[in-house]
Design an enzyme around this catalytic site. Structure first.
Site, short mmCIF file in Angstrom:
data_model
loop_
_atom_site.label_atom_id
_atom_site.label_comp_id
_atom_site.label_asym_id
_atom_site.label_seq_id
_atom_site.Cartn_x
_atom_site.Cartn_y
_atom_site.Cartn_z
N ASN A 9 1.05 -1.41 0.12
CA ASN A 9 -0.07 0.15 0.19
C ASN A 9 0.84 1.29 0.08
OD1 ASN A 9 -2.09 2.25 0.75
ND2 ASN A 9 -2.13 1.30 2.81
N TRP A 10 1.32 1.80 -1.04
CA TRP A 10 1.72 2.95 -1.06
C TRP A 10 1.16 3.93 -0.85
CZ3 TRP A 10 4.62 3.36 -6.47
CH2 TRP A 10 5.33 2.34 -7.07
N LYS A 11 -0.05 4.19 -0.46
CA LYS A 11 -0.58 5.41 0.23
C LYS A 11 -0.67 6.64 -0.49
CE LYS A 11 -0.08 3.30 4.82
NZ LYS A 11 0.29 3.42 6.34
N HIS A 90 -9.17 1.01 4.76
CA HIS A 90 -7.67 1.27 5.89
C HIS A 90 -8.25 2.34 7.39
CE1 HIS A 90 -3.84 2.49 6.42
NE2 HIS A 90 -3.88 1.19 5.92
N GLU A 92 -6.53 4.72 7.79
CA GLU A 92 -6.68 6.07 7.55
C GLU A 92 -7.99 6.34 7.24
OE1 GLU A 92 -3.06 5.70 5.57
OE2 GLU A 92 -1.45 4.66 7.77
N GLU A 160 -5.18 -5.29 10.52
CA GLU A 160 -4.38 -3.99 10.77
C GLU A 160 -4.07 -3.45 12.25
OE1 GLU A 160 -2.13 -3.43 6.68
OE2 GLU A 160 -3.87 -1.62 7.08
N GLY A 166 2.78 1.94 11.53
CA GLY A 166 3.28 2.95 10.72
C GLY A 166 4.33 3.48 11.81
N SER A 206 4.08 -2.80 10.47
CA SER A 206 5.06 -2.47 9.97
C SER A 206 5.83 -4.10 10.01
CB SER A 206 5.50 -2.28 11.96
OG SER A 206 4.97 -0.75 12.23
N GLY A 227 3.00 -1.13 4.22
CA GLY A 227 2.82 0.17 3.56
C GLY A 227 4.07 0.58 3.62
N GLY A 228 5.22 1.03 4.39
CA GLY A 228 6.46 2.04 4.60
C GLY A 228 7.70 0.63 3.20
P1 PGA Z 1 2.84 -0.04 7.47
O1 PGA Z 1 1.65 0.67 6.84
O2 PGA Z 1 3.65 -0.88 7.02
O3 PGA Z 1 3.83 0.90 7.25
O4 PGA Z 1 3.44 0.29 9.12
C1 PGA Z 1 0.80 -0.86 7.36
C2 PGA Z 1 -0.11 -0.04 6.09
O5 PGA Z 1 -0.98 0.82 6.52
O6 PGA Z 1 -1.18 -0.97 6.10
#
Ligand code: PGA
Length: 246
Positions: A9-11, A90, A92, A160, A166, A206, A227-228
């Site tokens: 997920n590149w957000k 998600h 967010e 998640e 993050g 993470s 994500g990251g």
């Molecule tokens: P992260 O994000 O791997 O950067 O913790 C995961 C996500 O939000 O899907």
């Protein structure tokens, strides 16, 4: 029986230049033993599709099929752009856009109706975990966010924990196992053993090259939503390899 899935997920990260990372990934994983999916920003979906065997997904869609919804994107448009999947619910978006489970379910239904795979996310906050409400929260999000039209092909559930996203914090393997086992049991109860056992469950929050292999040993973890560490081939490739090695 469930094919493993490494999803990124590149957000709100990435421009055309970032597609070079997809090129590197595609070269390094020309014949992967697991499914690889990257969900870049919508602006990059069509260009990203040039990097088979990596499948491309989106990060949200609207519940309606078309109409006066300025700034939104319909599932049919994502499909037209080349996406085969979409992340929905998600944390967010649940947080910053006040998306509640019934809206997530309507979006997931719209995505599935277009033939997209809905990756429906859920997770508890730290306060909810500390109050020992994790399974209640997950149970509610699961019941509310997953449409009746779900199958093993058109649904993936991502667990998640909000406090792990993050932050570099990761639940213990026992905690992941407890929640994934709970989700599996609930899916089997609702959809029957056949469908319930065929839905893939991803862990997210993470996931990094140095913890992925341990997380992938947990029963009912069929892959990760990353994500990251999905932003560069250097980080995502070892996670894919760890999943292939399970
Ligand atoms: P992260 O994000 O791997 O950067 O913790 C995961 C996500 O939000 O899907």
């Amino acid at each position: 029986m469930r094919r493993k899935l490494a999803a990124g997920n590149w957000k709100m990260n990435g421009t055309q230049a970032s597609l070079a990372e997809l090129g590197k990934l595609a070269t390094a994983h020309a014949a992967p033993a697991v499914d690889i999916l990257i969900c870049p920003p919508a602006t990059l979906i069509t260009a990203a599709c040039a990097h088979a065997p990596i499948a491309i997904g989106a990060q949200d869609c609207h519940m309606a099929s078309a109409g006066a919804h300025t700034g939104d994107i319909a599932a049919a448009q994502l499909k037209d752009a080349g996406a085969t999947a979409v992340i929905l619910g998600h944390s967010e978006r649940r947080d910053a856009h006040e998306e509640h489970s019934d809206l997530v379910r309507a979006k997931a239904r719209a995505a599935q109706a277009e033939g997209l795979m809905a990756i429906v996310c859920m997770g508890e906050s730290l306060a909810q975990r500390e109050a020992q409400n994790t399974l209640d929260i997950i149970g509610g999000q699961l019941a509310g966010s997953i449409p009746d039209s779900s199958t093993g092909e058109n649904l993936v559930v991502a667990y998640e924990p909000i406090w792990a996203i993050g932050t570099g914090l990761v639940p213990s393997l026992d905690q992941i196992s407890e929640v994934h086992g709970f989700i599996r049991a609930r899916l089997e109860r609702r959809f029957g053993a056949g469908v319930g056992r065929s839905v893939r469950l991803l862990y997210g929050g993470s996931v990094k090259p140095d913890n992925a292999a341990d997380i992938f040993t947990v029963p009912d973890v069929d892959g990760a939503l990353v994500g990251g560490a999905s932003l560069t081939a250097a980080d995502f490739s070892p996670i894919i390899k760890a999943l292939e090695a399970v």
